[in-house]
Structures are given as C-alpha cells and as structure tokens.
Design a protein around this motif. Structure first.
Motif, PDB file in Angstrom:
ATOM      1  N   PRO A  50       0.786  -1.242   0.000  1.00  0.00           N
ATOM      2  CA  PRO A  50       0.000   0.000   0.000  1.00  0.00           C
ATOM      3  C   PRO A  50       0.817   1.292   0.000  1.00  0.00           C
ATOM      4  N   SER A  51       2.017   1.273   0.563  1.00  0.00           N
ATOM      5  CA  SER A  51       2.827   2.499   0.554  1.00  0.00           C
ATOM      6  C   SER A  51       3.181   2.931  -0.870  1.00  0.00           C
ATOM      7  N   LEU A  52       3.060   2.023  -1.849  1.00  0.00           N
ATOM      8  CA  LEU A  52       3.324   2.365  -3.246  1.00  0.00           C
ATOM      9  C   LEU A  52       2.108   2.971  -3.948  1.00  0.00           C
ATOM     10  N   GLN A  64      -1.024   3.757   6.619  1.00  0.00           N
ATOM     11  CA  GLN A  64      -0.372   3.353   7.863  1.00  0.00           C
ATOM     12  C   GLN A  64      -0.839   1.956   8.244  1.00  0.00           C
ATOM     13  N   PHE A  65       0.083   1.176   8.777  1.00  0.00           N
ATOM     14  CA  PHE A  65      -0.240  -0.162   9.265  1.00  0.00           C
ATOM     15  C   PHE A  65      -0.365  -0.133  10.778  1.00  0.00           C
ATOM     16  N   GLN A  66      -1.274  -0.936  11.301  1.00  0.00           N
ATOM     17  CA  GLN A  66      -1.425  -1.088  12.738  1.00  0.00           C
ATOM     18  C   GLN A  66      -0.715  -2.364  13.196  1.00  0.00           C
ATOM     19  N   GLY A  70       3.135  -4.808   8.201  1.00  0.00           N
ATOM     20  CA  GLY A  70       3.414  -4.104   6.953  1.00  0.00           C
ATOM     21  C   GLY A  70       4.848  -4.357   6.553  1.00  0.00           C
ATOM     22  N   PRO A  71       5.319  -3.867   5.470  1.00  0.00           N
ATOM     23  CA  PRO A  71       4.663  -2.942   4.552  1.00  0.00           C
ATOM     24  C   PRO A  71       3.765  -3.626   3.528  1.00  0.00           C
ATOM     25  N   GLU A  72       3.703  -4.959   3.536  1.00  0.00           N
ATOM     26  CA  GLU A  72       2.847  -5.664   2.587  1.00  0.00           C
ATOM     27  C   GLU A  72       1.583  -6.143   3.281  1.00  0.00           C
ATOM     28  N   LEU A  73       0.537  -6.306   2.491  1.00  0.00           N
ATOM     29  CA  LEU A  73      -0.710  -6.845   3.018  1.00  0.00           C
ATOM     30  C   LEU A  73      -0.571  -8.343   3.257  1.00  0.00           C
TER      31      LEU A  73
END
Length: 181
Positions: A50-52, A64-66, A70-73
């Motif tokens: 998602p950061s991409l 932002q990830f909780q 992350g950084p991948e789903l």
C-alpha cells in the motif's frame, strides 16, 4: 464470425462475504483491465504494498499499518489510508499471493465514520494471467451506509472513475518498471 476460431476461456470471479454481495448493497462498482505484455508477477507487488499506491494512484494517501505489521498486506492485517475524502480503517480479509495457475486475490473490509455517517465497504482485487501473455486486473467494491447511497446517485460516478484511475495508474507503473511506456 465465419472462419474465426474462438478460444473458450473461463475467467475467475470475486468471492463476496455475506452482507456485501452486489445487488444487495447500497453501492457497487466494477472496473477491469486486460493488458498484453504484463503478468500477475508484474502487478502484485504494486498492489500488495500500500505504501506504493500514492505513487500511481493520486486518490490514496497517508497509508499506515497497525500492530507493527506491513509494509505488505496479508490476511488479518489492519491498515488505514485516505481515499475519496474519507479516512478509511481497513482489515485485509482475503489474501492469496500469486501461484501459477491460480488468480491472485486480495480484499479488505474498510469502514469510515460513525452512526448514520458510517460507510462499510468490501474492496476486492483479482489478478490472473491469461493466454497470449496477458494479465487481467479486476477490482470490485460494494458499499453499505448512507454515504454509499449518496455515492451511488452521484454522476459522474466517483467510484467507477476513481477505480479506473487506480487500474490505469497500476498498469502505467507496471509498464514503466518493466521498461515500457
């Protein structure tokens, strides 16, 4: 068409959870691209990270990830982002990374607002390799809540147009990475 042999191809479809089946929700949109010269392997990293997204889709921001993930789903991952003017909380509810011969899948349940202003969505993606060195990218979203009812009445449809921008940006970015324009 006379003299033309037509290849029969079966395409996969989105898997819908109860309460989010198209036709029984307040809003629904479907967008799809089929692109020659790309594969699921070219598309997946751009969608799965998602950061991409803001790099190729201007309608996404502040990802932002909780829970330190992350950084991948991956299935169960909680994350948040902004889109269509809404801050969205989301949880990845379906995740199937690319496997030869199967479509890759990722979907999240997203929500924004409270009470009468609450919007609940199921946003699903399906990416599959097709014959002839082509990839199919399908994204569909269903929504429930008063904001969804209003979005469904809006013309031009912001969901259809926004998701088409997402698909076209994804295609353009994948082609750029592959060294083509």
């Amino acid at each position: 068409m006379a003299g033309v042999e037509i290849e029969k191809i079966t395409m996969s479809e989105i898997i819908w959870p109860q309460g989010f089946v198209p036709g029984f929700t307040d809003n629904y949109c479907s967008n799809e691209l089929i692109v020659a010269g790309l594969s699921t392997a070219d598309i997946w990293p751009l969608l799965n990270t998602p950061s991409l997204w803001p790099r190729y889709y201007a309608n996404s921001a502040n990802i932002q990830f909780q829970d330190g993930l992350g950084p991948e789903l991956r299935e169960g991952t909680r994350f948040s982002f902004e889109t269509f003017g809404f801050p969205v909380e989301a949880r990845c509810v379906e995740y199937l990374a690319p496997v030869k011969g199967q479509p890759a899948r990722v979907a999240w349940h997203g929500w924004a607002g409270e009470g009468d202003a609450r919007l609940d969505v199921h946003h699903a993606w399906l990416i599959e390799d097709l014959s002839g060195d082509r990839v199919r990218i399908l994204t569909q979203e269903t929504q429930n809540g008063l904001p969804a009812i209003e979005l469904a009445k809006t013309r031009p449809n912001p969901m259809i147009n926004g998701h088409q921008d997402w698909l076209e940006g994804l295609r353009t970015e994948a082609l750029k990475i592959k060294g083509r324009k």
